[in-house]
Structures are given as structure tokens and as C-alpha cells.
Design a protein around this motif. Structure first.
Motif, mmCIF file in Angstrom:
data_model
loop_
_atom_site.group_PDB
_atom_site.id
_atom_site.type_symbol
_atom_site.label_atom_id
_atom_site.label_comp_id
_atom_site.label_asym_id
_atom_site.label_seq_id
_atom_site.Cartn_x
_atom_site.Cartn_y
_atom_site.Cartn_z
ATOM 1 N N ILE A 115 0.835 -1.202 0.000
ATOM 2 C CA ILE A 115 0.000 0.000 0.000
ATOM 3 C C ILE A 115 0.869 1.251 0.000
ATOM 4 C CG2 ILE A 115 -1.656 1.336 1.363
ATOM 5 C CD1 ILE A 115 -2.815 -1.362 2.288
ATOM 6 N N ASP A 116 1.947 1.228 0.782
ATOM 7 C CA ASP A 116 2.880 2.361 0.817
ATOM 8 C C ASP A 116 3.512 2.611 -0.548
ATOM 9 O OD1 ASP A 116 2.347 2.739 3.476
ATOM 10 O OD2 ASP A 116 4.136 1.704 4.199
ATOM 11 N N LYS A 117 3.651 1.543 -1.335
ATOM 12 C CA LYS A 117 4.205 1.667 -2.687
ATOM 13 C C LYS A 117 3.126 2.041 -3.715
ATOM 14 C CE LYS A 117 7.784 0.424 -4.067
ATOM 15 N NZ LYS A 117 8.988 1.182 -4.477
ATOM 16 N N LYS A 118 1.921 2.395 -3.214
ATOM 17 C CA LYS A 118 0.813 2.856 -4.048
ATOM 18 C C LYS A 118 0.348 1.791 -5.046
ATOM 19 C CE LYS A 118 2.259 7.680 -3.625
ATOM 20 N NZ LYS A 118 2.647 8.925 -4.335
ATOM 21 N N ALA A 119 0.328 0.557 -4.583
ATOM 22 C CA ALA A 119 -0.137 -0.551 -5.415
ATOM 23 C C ALA A 119 -1.255 -1.291 -4.692
ATOM 24 C CB ALA A 119 1.010 -1.509 -5.720
ATOM 25 N N ASP A 120 -1.959 -2.137 -5.409
ATOM 26 C CA ASP A 120 -2.947 -3.037 -4.812
ATOM 27 C C ASP A 120 -2.321 -4.426 -4.691
ATOM 28 O OD1 ASP A 120 -5.171 -1.210 -4.640
ATOM 29 O OD2 ASP A 120 -5.255 -1.303 -6.825
ATOM 30 N N TYR A 121 -2.971 -5.297 -3.914
ATOM 31 C CA TYR A 121 -2.388 -6.627 -3.724
ATOM 32 C C TYR A 121 -3.444 -7.716 -3.781
ATOM 33 C CZ TYR A 121 -3.965 -5.976 1.137
ATOM 34 O OH TYR A 121 -4.725 -5.752 2.263
ATOM 35 N N VAL A 122 -2.983 -8.900 -4.187
ATOM 36 C CA VAL A 122 -3.767 -10.135 -4.092
ATOM 37 C C VAL A 122 -2.868 -11.143 -3.394
ATOM 38 C CG1 VAL A 122 -4.936 -11.988 -5.325
ATOM 39 C CG2 VAL A 122 -5.046 -9.652 -6.219
ATOM 40 N N LEU A 123 -3.248 -11.539 -2.184
ATOM 41 C CA LEU A 123 -2.431 -12.450 -1.382
ATOM 42 C C LEU A 123 -3.180 -13.763 -1.164
ATOM 43 C CD1 LEU A 123 -1.169 -9.942 1.364
ATOM 44 C CD2 LEU A 123 -0.056 -10.563 -0.781
ATOM 45 N N ALA A 124 -2.435 -14.852 -1.234
ATOM 46 C CA ALA A 124 -3.041 -16.174 -1.004
ATOM 47 C C ALA A 124 -3.321 -16.356 0.484
ATOM 48 C CB ALA A 124 -2.099 -17.269 -1.500
ATOM 49 N N LEU A 125 -4.427 -17.008 0.792
ATOM 50 C CA LEU A 125 -4.804 -17.212 2.190
ATOM 51 C C LEU A 125 -5.151 -18.681 2.408
ATOM 52 C CD1 LEU A 125 -5.442 -16.009 4.970
ATOM 53 C CD2 LEU A 125 -7.766 -15.549 4.141
ATOM 54 N N LYS A 126 -4.476 -19.295 3.375
ATOM 55 C CA LYS A 126 -4.731 -20.694 3.706
ATOM 56 C C LYS A 126 -5.171 -20.812 5.164
ATOM 57 C CE LYS A 126 -1.594 -22.778 0.306
ATOM 58 N NZ LYS A 126 -0.471 -23.724 0.092
ATOM 59 N N GLU A 127 -5.580 -22.008 5.537
ATOM 60 C CA GLU A 127 -6.142 -22.219 6.876
ATOM 61 C C GLU A 127 -5.103 -22.132 7.990
ATOM 62 O OE1 GLU A 127 -9.600 -25.121 7.228
ATOM 63 O OE2 GLU A 127 -8.656 -25.802 5.375
ATOM 64 N N ASN A 128 -3.816 -22.053 7.627
ATOM 65 C CA ASN A 128 -2.824 -21.893 8.693
ATOM 66 C C ASN A 128 -2.898 -20.487 9.310
ATOM 67 O OD1 ASN A 128 -1.875 -20.795 6.296
ATOM 68 N ND2 ASN A 128 0.270 -21.105 6.828
ATOM 69 N N HIS A 129 -3.535 -19.526 8.595
ATOM 70 C CA HIS A 129 -3.892 -18.237 9.187
ATOM 71 C C HIS A 129 -5.333 -18.365 9.712
ATOM 72 C CE1 HIS A 129 -0.518 -16.978 6.617
ATOM 73 N NE2 HIS A 129 -0.419 -15.918 7.387
ATOM 74 N N ARG A 130 -5.484 -19.046 10.832
ATOM 75 C CA ARG A 130 -6.816 -19.498 11.255
ATOM 76 C C ARG A 130 -7.802 -18.351 11.459
ATOM 77 N NH1 ARG A 130 -5.507 -24.324 15.654
ATOM 78 N NH2 ARG A 130 -4.338 -25.681 14.203
ATOM 79 N N THR A 131 -7.406 -17.329 12.199
ATOM 80 C CA THR A 131 -8.326 -16.232 12.515
ATOM 81 C C THR A 131 -8.741 -15.482 11.262
ATOM 82 O OG1 THR A 131 -7.306 -15.971 14.695
ATOM 83 C CG2 THR A 131 -8.655 -14.142 13.873
ATOM 84 N N LEU A 132 -7.757 -15.085 10.457
ATOM 85 C CA LEU A 132 -8.044 -14.336 9.232
ATOM 86 C C LEU A 132 -8.847 -15.183 8.251
ATOM 87 C CD1 LEU A 132 -7.714 -11.804 7.512
ATOM 88 C CD2 LEU A 132 -5.500 -12.688 6.740
ATOM 89 N N TYR A 133 -8.479 -16.452 8.119
ATOM 90 C CA TYR A 133 -9.200 -17.347 7.208
ATOM 91 C C TYR A 133 -10.668 -17.442 7.610
ATOM 92 C CZ TYR A 133 -10.221 -21.490 4.383
ATOM 93 O OH TYR A 133 -10.768 -22.365 3.468
ATOM 94 N N HIS A 134 -10.931 -17.591 8.914
ATOM 95 C CA HIS A 134 -12.305 -17.702 9.402
ATOM 96 C C HIS A 134 -13.069 -16.409 9.136
ATOM 97 C CE1 HIS A 134 -15.668 -18.968 11.885
ATOM 98 N NE2 HIS A 134 -15.576 -17.839 12.560
ATOM 99 N N GLN A 135 -12.421 -15.260 9.362
ATOM 100 C CA GLN A 135 -13.090 -13.975 9.138
ATOM 101 C C GLN A 135 -13.462 -13.794 7.665
ATOM 102 O OE1 GLN A 135 -10.148 -11.281 10.669
ATOM 103 N NE2 GLN A 135 -10.951 -11.350 12.768
#
Length: 253
Positions: free
Chosen positions: A214-234
Motif C-alpha cells: 500500500i505504501d508503494k501505491k499498489a494493490d495486492y492479491v495475497l493467497a490465504l490458507k487455513e494456517n492463518h486461522r483467525t483471518l481465514y475464518h473472518q
């Protein structure tokens, strides 16, 4: 009736499929000139009496040969034979074109960091603007780079690719006893990513990485797996709720 239907169909396709502007690329003349200019300030490691050929000529021929598919010093020599007339128009070549042994000896002593800096500077002139470009970032181990004599592990690098041009616009070595996460921020610093979309696999799904993009003034697409349990659930719950409401309250295309 059919004309009205066809026209409406065409309008619908246009409204839902916005056209991206093609990435601006440099002209052939500008590319050739920048190739000479950007590699002109590499420090020459040779002693004066051995400088039969100019260093920029040696480096440029090797790079052009590698782009054309050369995989060794003999391939580079074959390339210079096949392109001799053209090379003589573009380069100085005061003593003709170097032999394969000359290429090998020179590249054994060139500072790799200097070469990398000049190469990246040249690549930036090839694609003048990357606004709207999708830039995947990925890490790879270089096959055959393991040094048995020194017991050193294979070279691991992360690269940023301008997808429309199929061109690697930046590359960074992953240091020993480190990982790709620590190398990613330094790779991003090499790029002007304004208005582009950065994609990274699950290794880059980090809060600090998203903030950096974001600081570099770009957008992002990041992969999300179940090992990020809280974020994945949200995220999972967010999609379920939005789907149940037919995405009424969500700004999507």
C-alpha cells in the motif's frame, strides 16, 4: 429486433469487461541506446595490458546472447558469429568480437552486484510505465547452482514479473540462513509499482507486507490458507454473509 438485442449484448460486454491499457514500452532505438549507456559504468576488473576488448561490448554481447537462449560461453561465441554484422553497427568492437574464453574470464571477475544494478536499470527502460500491470512475485531455487566443492546450497531468488510483457523487472537473492519474507521488502524497493497489482503466494500473506505494498501505491492479491486461522475464518464468514445478501452491500464487479 435482432439488431437491438445484439447491440445490447455488445454494450453489456463492454460495461462489465473494462479494457486495460497496454503497458508502455520503449522504442527499439531507445532500447539499444540505453543498453549501451546503462552498462557503460561497470568497473573494469582487468589490468590495462589485457584490455583488448571494451568491457561494455563484452557485457552487452553476453546479455543479448543469454536473451536469445545461450546457456554457456560457447553459445555466446556462436551468437556473436551469427550476429556479427549487426553487432558491429551497434558496438565499438575495436579489435573484433571476443572469443568464448574472453567472456568467461571477464565474467569471473565482474562484481555481480554492479552487474545486477546496471541490468535492472536497463530493464526499467524497457517498460516505461507499469500502471495497471499485474506483477506476480515468486521464489525459485536455481537448478544446478549448488556448489559441491564449497558445500554451498543452491541459489534461491525471488523475482517480480511484468505479466503483460513476460519480463522479469526485478530479482533479489535470498540470503543464506534467511527466507523469502525478509527479501520481499527489498525487492519491492527496486520497483515503481504505482497503480499496479502485486500478487504473492501464501509466504507473503503478512500484515507488514500488505502495508508495504500500500505504501508503494499498489494493490495486492495475497493467497490465504487455513494456517492463518483467525483471518481465514473472518474472510470465510464475510463471504458467506455477503453471498446470503446477494452481495447487496458489497462493492464488487
Amino acid at each position: 429486433m435482432s439488431e437491438g438485442f445484439d447491440t445490447k449484448s455488445a454494450e453489456t460486454k463492454t460495461s462489465f469487461l473494462p479494457q486495460r491499457k497496454p503497458t508502455e514500452v520503449a522504442s527499439i532505438g531507445a532500447t539499444q541506446q540505453s543498453l549501451v549507456d546503462d552498462f557503460g559504468d561497470i568497473k573494469d576488473p582487468r589490468v590495462e595490458r589485457t584490455k583488448k576488448h571494451q568491457l561494455p561490448d563484452i557485457v552487452i554481447i553476453a546479455i543479448l546472447a543469454a536473451i536469445a537462449g545461450a546457456q554457456g560461453w560457447e553459445d555466446i561465441e556462436n551468437y556473436r558469429f551469427s550476429k556479427q554484422q549487426w553487432l558491429q553497427k551497434c558496438l565499438a568492437l575495436p579489435n573484433g568480437i571476443p572469443l568464448d574464453d574472453t567472456f568467461r574470464r571477464v565474467f569471473e571477475f565482474i562484481n555481480p552486484e554492479e552487474l545486477n544494478r546496471c541490468f535492472l536499470q536497463w530493464v526499467k527502460t524497457l517498460v516505461t510505465k507499469m500502471k495497471g500491470e499485474i506483477i506476480p512475485i515468486d521464489g525459485k531455487a536455481i537448478r544446478g547452482s549448488y556448489d559441491c566443492n564449497r558445500s554451498s546450497s543452491a541459489l534461491h531468488v525471488i523475482s517480480a514479473l511484468a505479466s503483460q510483457q513476460n519480463l522479469a523487472v526485478a530479482q533479489r537473492k535470498v540470503e543464506d540462513k534467511s527466507n523469502e519474507i525478509t527479501a520481499l521488502p527489498t525487492l519491492l524497493e527496486l520497483l515503481d509499482t504505482t497503480g499496479s497489482i502485486i500478487t504473492i503466494d501464501v509466504m507473503g500473506t503478512q500484515t507488514e507486507m500488505a502495508k508495504k505494498i500500500i505504501d508503494k501505491k499498489a494493490d495486492y492479491v495475497l493467497a490465504l490458507k487455513e494456517n492463518h486461522r483467525t483471518l481465514y475464518h473472518q474472510v470465510e464468514q464475510g463471504f458467506k454473509q455477503a453471498s446470503a445478501q446477494n452481495f447487496h452491500s458489497v462493492d464488487v464487479s
